[in-house]
Design a protein around this motif. Structure first.
Motif, mmCIF file in Angstrom:
data_model
loop_
_atom_site.group_PDB
_atom_site.id
_atom_site.type_symbol
_atom_site.label_atom_id
_atom_site.label_comp_id
_atom_site.label_asym_id
_atom_site.label_seq_id
_atom_site.Cartn_x
_atom_site.Cartn_y
_atom_site.Cartn_z
ATOM 1 N N VAL A 1 -8.071 5.329 -1.446
ATOM 2 C CA VAL A 1 -7.028 4.469 -1.898
ATOM 3 C C VAL A 1 -8.580 3.443 -0.615
ATOM 4 O O VAL A 1 -8.889 4.121 0.325
ATOM 5 C CB VAL A 1 -6.248 3.892 -0.807
ATOM 6 C CG1 VAL A 1 -6.039 2.375 -0.170
ATOM 7 C CG2 VAL A 1 -5.018 4.145 -1.734
ATOM 8 N N VAL B 1 1.344 1.505 -3.553
ATOM 9 C CA VAL B 1 0.144 1.978 -4.930
ATOM 10 C C VAL B 1 -0.241 3.136 -3.855
ATOM 11 O O VAL B 1 -0.419 4.084 -5.127
ATOM 12 C CB VAL B 1 -0.954 0.809 -4.171
ATOM 13 C CG1 VAL B 1 -2.664 1.085 -4.589
ATOM 14 C CG2 VAL B 1 -0.636 -0.296 -4.226
ATOM 15 N N ALA B 2 -0.261 3.858 -2.624
ATOM 16 C CA ALA B 2 -0.914 5.013 -2.188
ATOM 17 C C ALA B 2 -0.440 6.949 -3.248
ATOM 18 O O ALA B 2 -0.501 7.051 -3.087
ATOM 19 C CB ALA B 2 -0.108 5.495 -0.888
ATOM 20 N N ILE C 1 1.046 -1.237 0.216
ATOM 21 C CA ILE C 1 0.027 -0.240 0.158
ATOM 22 C C ILE C 1 0.679 0.998 -0.257
ATOM 23 O O ILE C 1 0.606 2.612 -0.479
ATOM 24 C CB ILE C 1 -1.134 -0.269 1.489
ATOM 25 C CG1 ILE C 1 -2.121 1.028 0.915
ATOM 26 C CG2 ILE C 1 -0.853 0.325 2.693
ATOM 27 C CD1 ILE C 1 -3.136 0.654 -0.867
ATOM 28 N N ALA D 1 -2.419 6.859 -6.138
ATOM 29 C CA ALA D 1 -3.548 7.017 -5.773
ATOM 30 C C ALA D 1 -3.962 8.281 -5.182
ATOM 31 O O ALA D 1 -4.123 9.249 -4.653
ATOM 32 C CB ALA D 1 -3.959 5.596 -4.856
ATOM 33 N N GLY E 1 -6.591 2.582 -5.339
ATOM 34 C CA GLY E 1 -6.188 2.238 -4.992
ATOM 35 C C GLY E 1 -6.873 0.783 -3.910
ATOM 36 O O GLY E 1 -7.596 1.407 -3.227
ATOM 37 N N SER F 1 -7.242 8.172 -9.744
ATOM 38 C CA SER F 1 -6.954 6.572 -10.037
ATOM 39 C C SER F 1 -7.546 6.290 -7.964
ATOM 40 O O SER F 1 -7.614 6.838 -7.723
ATOM 41 C CB SER F 1 -5.654 6.468 -9.949
ATOM 42 O OG SER F 1 -5.036 7.227 -9.045
ATOM 43 N N THR G 1 -6.751 -1.604 -1.364
ATOM 44 C CA THR G 1 -6.071 -3.097 -0.650
ATOM 45 C C THR G 1 -7.506 -3.261 0.682
ATOM 46 O O THR G 1 -8.403 -3.231 0.715
ATOM 47 C CB THR G 1 -4.530 -2.738 0.040
ATOM 48 O OG1 THR G 1 -4.344 -4.425 0.408
ATOM 49 C CG2 THR G 1 -5.216 -1.904 0.621
ATOM 50 N N ALA H 1 -1.466 9.204 -0.349
ATOM 51 C CA ALA H 1 -3.063 8.965 -1.188
ATOM 52 C C ALA H 1 -2.982 10.070 -1.118
ATOM 53 O O ALA H 1 -3.108 10.739 0.486
ATOM 54 C CB ALA H 1 -3.854 7.900 -0.567
ATOM 55 N N GLU I 1 -2.356 -4.898 -11.034
ATOM 56 C CA GLU I 1 -1.873 -5.324 -9.772
ATOM 57 C C GLU I 1 -0.909 -5.070 -9.149
ATOM 58 O O GLU I 1 0.184 -5.570 -10.210
ATOM 59 C CB GLU I 1 -2.103 -6.886 -10.075
ATOM 60 C CG GLU I 1 -1.834 -7.648 -8.106
ATOM 61 C CD GLU I 1 -2.729 -8.735 -8.958
ATOM 62 O OE1 GLU I 1 -2.248 -10.295 -7.979
ATOM 63 O OE2 GLU I 1 -3.090 -9.511 -9.636
ATOM 64 N N ALA J 1 -1.675 4.255 4.166
ATOM 65 C CA ALA J 1 -2.384 4.646 2.438
ATOM 66 C C ALA J 1 -2.851 6.510 2.433
ATOM 67 O O ALA J 1 -1.417 6.998 1.708
ATOM 68 C CB ALA J 1 -3.849 4.494 2.142
#
Length: 124
Positions: A24, A17-18, A14, A21, A71, A69, A73, A47, A100, A42
């Motif tokens: 999230v 990803v954050a 995360i 993003a 994210g 976008s 999880t 995020a 992914e 996040a």
């Protein structure tokens, strides 16, 4: 403080990803310290917004306003079907492209302790 392997992997993922993003979504229970921590991580790692939901129908439309976008999880023990429902709802809302992000493979198998193996075999 110790955290389990799966929880640590999700926190590492995360963080990655954050960074990209706008939003999230963490699928997991409010009484799961793991899920609550994923929301915090996040936000700490970039995020713009992060929310925890138990089910896909808890996602509010206003969370998605202006969001490019998302994210997604989940807590370590969340059934995959709940995550899939969130992804399906997001796809229906226009977020169809899924990427992914894996930071580790969770393929460890742990044997039950001898006492539990014996107890389990006695109850068959």
């Amino acid at each position: 403080d110790d955290i389990c392997y799966a929880t640590q992997n999700r926190q590492v993922a995360i963080k990655k990803v954050a960074q990209g993003a706008d939003l999230v979504i963490v699928v997991g229970s409010a009484n799961s310290s793991n899920s609550v921590r994923l929301v915090e991580v996040a936000l700490e790692y970039g995020a713009k917004a992060a929310y925890r939901v138990d089910y896909a129908d808890e996602i509010r439309q206003e969370w998605l306003d202006g969001v490019a976008s998302v994210g997604v999880t989940s807590g370590a023990s969340v059934p995959e079907v709940l995550v899939q429902q969130v992804l399906e709802d997001l796809a229906a809302a226009g977020y169809r492209d899924v990427e992914e992000v894996r930071t580790a493979e969770e393929d460890l198998m742990f044997s039950l302790p001898k006492e539990l193996r014996q107890s389990t075999s006695e109850h068959r």
